[in-house]
Design a protein around this motif. Structure first.
Motif, mmCIF file in Angstrom:
data_model
loop_
_atom_site.group_PDB
_atom_site.id
_atom_site.type_symbol
_atom_site.label_atom_id
_atom_site.label_comp_id
_atom_site.label_asym_id
_atom_site.label_seq_id
_atom_site.Cartn_x
_atom_site.Cartn_y
_atom_site.Cartn_z
ATOM 1 N N LEU A 53 2.967 -10.920 3.616
ATOM 2 C CA LEU A 53 2.176 -9.729 3.315
ATOM 3 C C LEU A 53 2.526 -9.181 1.933
ATOM 4 C CD1 LEU A 53 2.196 -7.851 6.747
ATOM 5 C CD2 LEU A 53 0.225 -8.890 5.606
ATOM 6 N N LEU A 54 3.822 -9.081 1.642
ATOM 7 C CA LEU A 54 4.256 -8.564 0.344
ATOM 8 C C LEU A 54 3.846 -9.507 -0.782
ATOM 9 C CD1 LEU A 54 5.857 -6.545 -1.378
ATOM 10 C CD2 LEU A 54 7.928 -7.869 -0.852
ATOM 11 N N ARG A 55 4.046 -10.795 -0.589
ATOM 12 C CA ARG A 55 3.720 -11.783 -1.621
ATOM 13 C C ARG A 55 2.241 -11.763 -1.976
ATOM 14 N NH1 ARG A 55 4.040 -16.740 1.224
ATOM 15 N NH2 ARG A 55 1.841 -16.330 1.629
ATOM 16 N N ASP A 56 1.388 -11.849 -0.969
ATOM 17 C CA ASP A 56 -0.046 -11.932 -1.233
ATOM 18 C C ASP A 56 -0.586 -10.618 -1.789
ATOM 19 O OD1 ASP A 56 0.056 -14.527 -0.372
ATOM 20 O OD2 ASP A 56 -0.704 -14.098 1.637
ATOM 21 N N ALA A 57 -0.002 -9.490 -1.352
ATOM 22 C CA ALA A 57 -0.437 -8.197 -1.896
ATOM 23 C C ALA A 57 -0.086 -8.099 -3.377
ATOM 24 C CB ALA A 57 0.208 -7.063 -1.114
ATOM 25 N N LEU A 58 1.114 -8.512 -3.749
ATOM 26 C CA LEU A 58 1.537 -8.441 -5.154
ATOM 27 C C LEU A 58 0.769 -9.423 -6.034
ATOM 28 C CD1 LEU A 58 5.414 -8.065 -4.764
ATOM 29 C CD2 LEU A 58 3.762 -6.311 -5.427
ATOM 30 N N SER A 114 3.521 -18.084 -7.173
ATOM 31 C CA SER A 114 3.459 -17.285 -8.392
ATOM 32 C C SER A 114 3.249 -18.171 -9.612
ATOM 33 C CB SER A 114 4.747 -16.474 -8.561
ATOM 34 O OG SER A 114 4.951 -15.617 -7.467
ATOM 35 N N ALA A 115 3.992 -19.274 -9.671
ATOM 36 C CA ALA A 115 3.858 -20.199 -10.794
ATOM 37 C C ALA A 115 2.481 -20.845 -10.810
ATOM 38 C CB ALA A 115 4.948 -21.271 -10.715
ATOM 39 N N ALA A 116 1.970 -21.217 -9.640
ATOM 40 C CA ALA A 116 0.658 -21.862 -9.563
ATOM 41 C C ALA A 116 -0.459 -20.931 -10.012
ATOM 42 C CB ALA A 116 0.401 -22.338 -8.134
ATOM 43 N N ILE A 126 11.247 -12.776 -10.261
ATOM 44 C CA ILE A 126 11.466 -11.497 -9.581
ATOM 45 C C ILE A 126 10.673 -11.432 -8.284
ATOM 46 C CG2 ILE A 126 11.104 -9.000 -9.746
ATOM 47 C CD1 ILE A 126 11.677 -9.266 -12.751
ATOM 48 N N LEU A 127 9.421 -11.882 -8.340
ATOM 49 C CA LEU A 127 8.595 -11.848 -7.141
ATOM 50 C C LEU A 127 9.162 -12.788 -6.071
ATOM 51 C CD1 LEU A 127 4.801 -11.551 -6.930
ATOM 52 C CD2 LEU A 127 5.909 -13.291 -5.551
ATOM 53 N N GLY A 128 9.579 -13.977 -6.483
ATOM 54 C CA GLY A 128 10.162 -14.909 -5.519
ATOM 55 C C GLY A 128 11.398 -14.344 -4.853
ATOM 56 N N LEU A 129 12.257 -13.718 -5.638
ATOM 57 C CA LEU A 129 13.478 -13.133 -5.082
ATOM 58 C C LEU A 129 13.163 -11.980 -4.145
ATOM 59 C CD1 LEU A 129 16.559 -12.831 -4.977
ATOM 60 C CD2 LEU A 129 16.403 -11.451 -7.067
ATOM 61 N N GLY A 130 12.287 -11.078 -4.592
ATOM 62 C CA GLY A 130 11.967 -9.915 -3.761
ATOM 63 C C GLY A 130 11.295 -10.283 -2.458
ATOM 64 N N VAL A 131 10.347 -11.213 -2.531
ATOM 65 C CA VAL A 131 9.646 -11.638 -1.321
ATOM 66 C C VAL A 131 10.585 -12.394 -0.392
ATOM 67 C CG1 VAL A 131 7.844 -13.172 -0.451
ATOM 68 C CG2 VAL A 131 7.369 -11.657 -2.370
ATOM 69 N N GLY A 132 11.449 -13.234 -0.969
ATOM 70 C CA GLY A 132 12.386 -13.991 -0.146
ATOM 71 C C GLY A 132 13.326 -13.096 0.643
ATOM 72 N N LEU A 133 13.729 -11.992 0.024
ATOM 73 C CA LEU A 133 14.660 -11.071 0.687
ATOM 74 C C LEU A 133 13.964 -10.081 1.612
ATOM 75 C CD1 LEU A 133 17.020 -10.175 -2.314
ATOM 76 C CD2 LEU A 133 17.416 -11.845 -0.499
#
Length: 199
Positions: A53-58, A114-116, A126-133
């Motif tokens: 949810l956080l990843r796709d929203a961002l 994010s890279a794609a 930053i997004l990968g780290l935040g979403v992962g946590l």
């Protein structure tokens, strides 16, 4: 590059696996701490669905966790698995492994997507780290525990390094997003396995 938000493919499969593992870890920990089964399952769903949810929203994408009933089904299944695991003598080991797999997959997926989608390296990291946590933070905060990301030395660091590996594979090696996600996840799992040996 365009990514399918609703079609079933490798990225969706990895999303389901991440949600399943994070949910299993959350319900196991909650049940071990004395929570009722219903509360443990609710926490499992929140922890499992928080990262996508956080990843796709961002990223400004359709919310996969709401578009795909399979996402909720996967988190419920993981939550149900965590309930009996909490009564096992190896509940601590089960929690550690489920949490490690969930962290690894959620981080790798976020960085790879994010890279794609063309996000700059710093933002993707930053997004990968935040979403992962996100899954573990939701789980720990709602239970009133100190977040593992703050308590362990190879948790947030492992996630950051895994996200970086996913980005390198995407930008330098030009692998498909799902392979970049798996590469980052493998890095995180190796670092968490090292932490397990010290446990």
């Amino acid at each position: 590059m365009t990514l399918s938000a609703t079609g079933f493919g490798p990225l969706l499969f990895l999303d389901l696996a991440a949600g399943f593992m994070l949910a299993a870890a959350a319900s196991c920990l909650a049940r071990t701490g004395g929570a009722r089964a219903g509360g443990a399952l609710a926490l499992a769903c929140l922890a499992g669905l928080a990262p996508p949810l956080l990843r796709d929203a961002l990223l400004g994408m359709p919310l996969l966790a709401l578009d795909q009933p399979a996402c909720l089904a996967a988190t419920l299944a993981g939550g149900l698995l965590g309930l009996p695991a909490a009564r096992s003598c190896r509940s601590g080991r089960f929690f550690f492994l489920a949490d490690a797999f969930g962290l690894a997959l959620a981080t790798g997926l976020a960085a790879a997507k994010s890279a794609a989608l063309g996000l700059e390296a710093t933002g993707a990291l930053i997004l990968g780290l935040g979403v992962g946590l996100a899954g573990s933070l939701v789980r720990d905060i709602l239970q009133g525990n100190t977040a593992l990301a703050l308590e362990e030395d190879l948790y947030a660091t492992a996630a950051a390094l895994g996200a970086a590996v996913s980005l390198v594979l995407a930008r330098q090696v030009h692998l498909p997003p799902w392979q970049c996600a798996l590469g980052g996840a493998a890095c995180i799992l190796l670092l968490r396995a090292f932490r397990l040996r010290r446990w």
